[in-house]
Design a protein around this motif. Structure first.
Motif, PDB file in Angstrom:
ATOM      1  N   GLU A  18       0.867  -1.162   0.000  1.00  0.00           N
ATOM      2  CA  GLU A  18       0.000   0.000   0.000  1.00  0.00           C
ATOM      3  C   GLU A  18       0.908   1.217   0.000  1.00  0.00           C
ATOM      4  OE1 GLU A  18      -2.578   0.275   3.341  1.00  0.00           O
ATOM      5  OE2 GLU A  18      -3.480   2.141   2.665  1.00  0.00           O
ATOM      6  N   GLU A  20       1.366   5.078   0.704  1.00  0.00           N
ATOM      7  CA  GLU A  20       0.803   6.239   1.386  1.00  0.00           C
ATOM      8  C   GLU A  20       1.544   7.445   0.813  1.00  0.00           C
ATOM      9  OE1 GLU A  20       0.427   7.320   6.043  1.00  0.00           O
ATOM     10  OE2 GLU A  20       0.794   5.242   5.526  1.00  0.00           O
ATOM     11  N   ALA A  21       0.808   8.399   0.291  1.00  0.00           N
ATOM     12  CA  ALA A  21       1.505   9.509  -0.377  1.00  0.00           C
ATOM     13  C   ALA A  21       0.725  10.798  -0.222  1.00  0.00           C
ATOM     14  CB  ALA A  21       1.712   9.194  -1.848  1.00  0.00           C
ATOM     15  N   ALA A  37      15.980   2.539  -5.851  1.00  0.00           N
ATOM     16  CA  ALA A  37      16.278   2.229  -4.447  1.00  0.00           C
ATOM     17  C   ALA A  37      17.005   0.897  -4.353  1.00  0.00           C
ATOM     18  CB  ALA A  37      14.988   2.185  -3.640  1.00  0.00           C
ATOM     19  N   SER A  40      20.566   1.205  -5.665  1.00  0.00           N
ATOM     20  CA  SER A  40      21.371   1.975  -4.732  1.00  0.00           C
ATOM     21  C   SER A  40      21.766   1.133  -3.518  1.00  0.00           C
ATOM     22  CB  SER A  40      20.581   3.198  -4.294  1.00  0.00           C
ATOM     23  OG  SER A  40      21.196   3.824  -3.217  1.00  0.00           O
ATOM     24  N   ALA A  76      12.996  -4.562   3.261  1.00  0.00           N
ATOM     25  CA  ALA A  76      13.919  -3.497   3.660  1.00  0.00           C
ATOM     26  C   ALA A  76      14.092  -2.478   2.541  1.00  0.00           C
ATOM     27  CB  ALA A  76      15.266  -4.093   4.050  1.00  0.00           C
ATOM     28  N   ALA A  79      11.266  -0.230   2.258  1.00  0.00           N
ATOM     29  CA  ALA A  79      11.224   0.722   3.372  1.00  0.00           C
ATOM     30  C   ALA A  79      12.142   1.907   3.129  1.00  0.00           C
ATOM     31  CB  ALA A  79      11.617   0.022   4.669  1.00  0.00           C
ATOM     32  N   THR A  80      13.117   1.783   2.231  1.00  0.00           N
ATOM     33  CA  THR A  80      14.024   2.905   1.993  1.00  0.00           C
ATOM     34  C   THR A  80      13.464   3.898   0.978  1.00  0.00           C
ATOM     35  OG1 THR A  80      15.239   1.839   0.199  1.00  0.00           O
ATOM     36  CG2 THR A  80      16.037   1.448   2.422  1.00  0.00           C
ATOM     37  N   VAL A  81      12.317   3.594   0.396  1.00  0.00           N
ATOM     38  CA  VAL A  81      11.714   4.547  -0.547  1.00  0.00           C
ATOM     39  C   VAL A  81      11.031   5.648   0.252  1.00  0.00           C
ATOM     40  CG1 VAL A  81       9.966   4.851  -2.324  1.00  0.00           C
ATOM     41  CG2 VAL A  81      11.386   2.805  -2.316  1.00  0.00           C
ATOM     42  N   HIS A  82      11.460   6.892   0.036  1.00  0.00           N
ATOM     43  CA  HIS A  82      10.869   7.988   0.802  1.00  0.00           C
ATOM     44  C   HIS A  82      10.103   8.973  -0.063  1.00  0.00           C
ATOM     45  CE1 HIS A  82      14.143  10.620  -0.495  1.00  0.00           C
ATOM     46  NE2 HIS A  82      14.893   9.546  -0.371  1.00  0.00           N
ATOM     47  N   ARG A  88       6.350  13.124  -1.621  1.00  0.00           N
ATOM     48  CA  ARG A  88       6.682  12.351  -0.427  1.00  0.00           C
ATOM     49  C   ARG A  88       5.741  11.162  -0.311  1.00  0.00           C
ATOM     50  NH1 ARG A  88       9.098  10.917   2.676  1.00  0.00           N
ATOM     51  NH2 ARG A  88       9.204  11.848   4.718  1.00  0.00           N
ATOM     52  N   ALA A  89       6.295   9.984  -0.071  1.00  0.00           N
ATOM     53  CA  ALA A  89       5.476   8.777  -0.025  1.00  0.00           C
ATOM     54  C   ALA A  89       6.145   7.741   0.853  1.00  0.00           C
ATOM     55  CB  ALA A  89       5.292   8.216  -1.431  1.00  0.00           C
ATOM     56  N   ALA A  90       5.379   6.733   1.247  1.00  0.00           N
ATOM     57  CA  ALA A  90       5.929   5.607   1.993  1.00  0.00           C
ATOM     58  C   ALA A  90       5.244   4.347   1.500  1.00  0.00           C
ATOM     59  CB  ALA A  90       5.696   5.791   3.491  1.00  0.00           C
ATOM     60  N   ILE A  91       6.016   3.291   1.345  1.00  0.00           N
ATOM     61  CA  ILE A  91       5.456   2.020   0.895  1.00  0.00           C
ATOM     62  C   ILE A  91       5.295   1.111   2.099  1.00  0.00           C
ATOM     63  CG2 ILE A  91       5.773   0.029  -0.610  1.00  0.00           C
ATOM     64  CD1 ILE A  91       7.493   1.709  -2.403  1.00  0.00           C
ATOM     65  N   ARG A  92       4.087   0.654   2.346  1.00  0.00           N
ATOM     66  CA  ARG A  92       3.833  -0.278   3.440  1.00  0.00           C
ATOM     67  C   ARG A  92       3.573  -1.659   2.858  1.00  0.00           C
ATOM     68  NH1 ARG A  92       5.382   3.718   6.587  1.00  0.00           N
ATOM     69  NH2 ARG A  92       3.885   5.378   6.943  1.00  0.00           N
TER      70      ARG A  92
ATOM     71  N   MET B 140      19.412   5.866   6.532  1.00  0.00           N
ATOM     72  CA  MET B 140      19.249   4.683   5.680  1.00  0.00           C
ATOM     73  C   MET B 140      18.098   4.908   4.699  1.00  0.00           C
ATOM     74  SD  MET B 140      20.329   1.411   5.607  1.00  0.00           S
ATOM     75  CE  MET B 140      19.790  -0.134   4.920  1.00  0.00           C
ATOM     76  N   ILE B 141      17.035   5.586   5.167  1.00  0.00           N
ATOM     77  CA  ILE B 141      15.859   5.797   4.336  1.00  0.00           C
ATOM     78  C   ILE B 141      16.055   6.995   3.406  1.00  0.00           C
ATOM     79  CG2 ILE B 141      13.404   6.410   4.427  1.00  0.00           C
ATOM     80  CD1 ILE B 141      13.380   4.924   7.168  1.00  0.00           C
ATOM     81  N   ARG B 144      21.222   8.496  -0.178  1.00  0.00           N
ATOM     82  CA  ARG B 144      21.590   7.570  -1.250  1.00  0.00           C
ATOM     83  C   ARG B 144      23.065   7.783  -1.552  1.00  0.00           C
ATOM     84  NH1 ARG B 144      17.226   5.974  -0.219  1.00  0.00           N
ATOM     85  NH2 ARG B 144      15.439   5.571  -1.539  1.00  0.00           N
ATOM     86  N   ARG B 148      25.309   7.803   2.229  1.00  0.00           N
ATOM     87  CA  ARG B 148      24.820   6.634   2.963  1.00  0.00           C
ATOM     88  C   ARG B 148      25.949   5.648   3.223  1.00  0.00           C
ATOM     89  NH1 ARG B 148      19.370   3.695   1.145  1.00  0.00           N
ATOM     90  NH2 ARG B 148      20.566   3.057  -0.647  1.00  0.00           N
ATOM     91  N   LEU B 179       5.049   9.861   7.197  1.00  0.00           N
ATOM     92  CA  LEU B 179       5.602   9.159   6.033  1.00  0.00           C
ATOM     93  C   LEU B 179       7.016   8.638   6.301  1.00  0.00           C
ATOM     94  CD1 LEU B 179       4.324  11.567   3.276  1.00  0.00           C
ATOM     95  CD2 LEU B 179       3.516   9.271   3.725  1.00  0.00           C
ATOM     96  N   ARG B 182       8.297   3.697   9.961  1.00  0.00           N
ATOM     97  CA  ARG B 182       8.364   2.351   9.378  1.00  0.00           C
ATOM     98  C   ARG B 182       7.871   1.370  10.435  1.00  0.00           C
ATOM     99  NH1 ARG B 182       8.658   5.138   5.749  1.00  0.00           N
ATOM    100  NH2 ARG B 182      10.154   5.270   4.057  1.00  0.00           N
ATOM    101  N   GLU B 186       9.619  -3.757   9.284  1.00  0.00           N
ATOM    102  CA  GLU B 186      10.494  -3.074   8.326  1.00  0.00           C
ATOM    103  C   GLU B 186      11.759  -2.586   9.019  1.00  0.00           C
ATOM    104  OE1 GLU B 186       6.984  -1.539   5.312  1.00  0.00           O
ATOM    105  OE2 GLU B 186       7.609  -0.311   6.988  1.00  0.00           O
ATOM    106  N   ALA B 189      13.997  -5.479   9.355  1.00  0.00           N
ATOM    107  CA  ALA B 189      14.606  -5.830   8.071  1.00  0.00           C
ATOM    108  C   ALA B 189      15.731  -4.856   7.719  1.00  0.00           C
ATOM    109  CB  ALA B 189      13.540  -5.834   6.973  1.00  0.00           C
ATOM    110  N   LEU B 190      15.507  -3.560   7.984  1.00  0.00           N
ATOM    111  CA  LEU B 190      16.548  -2.568   7.696  1.00  0.00           C
ATOM    112  C   LEU B 190      17.756  -2.780   8.601  1.00  0.00           C
ATOM    113  CD1 LEU B 190      14.433   0.675   7.262  1.00  0.00           C
ATOM    114  CD2 LEU B 190      15.825  -0.409   5.522  1.00  0.00           C
TER     115      LEU B 190
END
Lengths: 178, 227
Positions: A18, A20-21, A37, A40, A76, A79-82, A88-92, B140-141, B144, B148, B179, B182, B186, B189-190
């Motif tokens: 999901e 969230e943005a 991501a 990287s 993981a 989770a690093t996608v910001h 601005r968004a977050a992936i759950r 970490m989030i 890049r 990092r 936003l 986590r 997660e 995992a990180l």
């Protein structure tokens, strides 16, 4: 598809996500962001092992596919996608499953599907609308005319695949052919 | 296990109200959040709304931002009886050391921010004074590439010290918006990518809860509890 030895078949997991943005997210932007991501964080070598693919994304919920032993790594990296495409968004991650069908049914809420996002139209004369959900032979239909479900209090009309092809069978005379 | 997110910034430091942060954290599976703002007005902004959020514990702590070592000690001493959780804004070598040497401090937040990290002396002091080291997943989030990489190198050194001296570890995202949050899974995992084992990471997420329990008891002096 080329055939492959069953013992060497690649095993997969499907991640129901999901997003969230703060604004609208396009699937192409999300794919690009996840890919960057991933590169990287793990480089090309790790990315090849993850075998991450976007299966579907409807603006909020989506399905990703990855290798079956790389689910925690993919969790993981998601989770690093910001941000996605500058928003601005977050992936759950909502859940992980072994098949597309199970992941969709368990983790992606069906009621949030908008009828007009779906392309499959059904017109039976008495009732017309678009297909919301297909499970086996059962079909849920979002009717164009909302009055038709008023008596039962439901949102969708319940049909089966039998209803859809019944008229055709009658028309060419095969149903009473015997 | 009751997991806590222990280093959050809300309005005016962050962009969310405490209640919005609480709802987002509850949805992600936390049982509590600790809000550690740099300059916290008294009473904190949005504390009434946070109480209404329900289903999650919202704790207002403080994060000390100090220019020198003396300021760390004096601010920590004055805050100790006012808030349940005291963090120190790390990143500078001297501040990191001062925080580790102060038994009033609960947690040293992001000691790797200036790539300083904790040194051997500070690690030893942290063990003696029971100061937890916070692994901040924010870089970490958000970072890049080269930035990092250098941050990961600093974290690697610090985690080696944490393991060597058996220090208390906490894990946080240092979020300033919902936003940035986590979920515990997660975060685990990180952290595992950074070399923290799963069990250790889960303990680190649960640790703030037990620290809060300790801080809320009434202590007459060191080791003497008022019942």
């Amino acid at each position: 598809m080329r055939s492959w030895l069953p013992v060497l078949r690649d095993r997969r997991r499907y991640l129901a996500i999901e997003v969230e943005a703060e604004g609208r997210i396009r699937a192409a932007d999300l794919t690009r962001e996840v890919r960057s991501a991933q590169t990287s964080l793990f480089g090309d070598l790790g990315a090849a092992k993850n075998r991450l693919r976007m299966i579907s994304f409807d603006g909020r919920f989506g399905l990703l596919r990855c290798s079956h032993d790389r689910t925690e790594v993919c969790r993981a990296l998601l989770a690093t996608v910001h941000s996605v495409g500058g928003t601005r968004a977050a992936i759950r991650v909502r859940g992980i499953s072994g098949t597309i069908k199970a992941a969709t049914e368990k983790y992606i809420p069906q009621s949030t599907l908008q009828p007009d996002e779906n392309e499959r139209r059904v017109d039976l004369g008495l009732v017309s609308g678009s297909v919301v959900r297909v499970h086996g032979r059962e079909i849920d239909l979002a009717p164009d005319d909302q009055k038709i479900t008023e008596g039962s209090g439901t949102r969708y009309v319940g049909l089966t695949s039998f209803d859809l092809c019944g008229e055709d069978i009658d028309a060419d005379g095969t149903s009473d052919g015997l | 296990m009751t997991y806590f997110e222990c280093n959050l910034h809300t309005l005016p430091d962050g962009s969310d109200s405490p209640s919005r942060m609480a709802l987002a954290a509850r949805k992600l599976g936390y049982s509590g959040i600790i809000i550690t703002n740099h300059n916290a007005p008294v009473p904190p902004f949005g504390s009434d709304g946070a109480r209404l959020a329900g289903g999650i514990e919202v704790v207002f702590g403080a994060e000390i931002v100090a220019a020198d070592q003396r300021a760390v000690h004096s601010r920590a001493a004055s805050l100790r009886n006012k808030v349940d959780f005291i963090a120190v804004h790390g990143g500078d070598e001297k501040i990191n050391r001062a925080a580790c040497e102060d038994p009033n401090v609960d947690m040293l937040a992001h000691p790797q921010r200036g790539r300083a990290g904790i040194g051997v002396a500070a690690a030893r002091a942290a063990r003696d004074n029971q100061v937890a080291i916070c692994l901040d997943l924010g870089p970490m989030i958000h970072l890049r590439g080269g930035g990092r990489v250098r941050w990961m190198e600093a974290v690697k050194r610090d985690l080696d010290l944490v393991r060597k001296f058996d220090l208390h570890l906490m894990i946080s995202t240092g979020a300033a918006s919902h936003l940035d949050l986590r979920s515990p899974r997660e975060a685990v995992a990180l952290a595992s990518l950074l070399g923290v084992e799963r069990d250790r990471a889960l303990d680190a997420l649960a640790l703030p809860g037990s620290i809060l329990d300790l801080n809320r008891r009434m202590w007459a002096s060191v080791g003497v509890e008022v019942l």
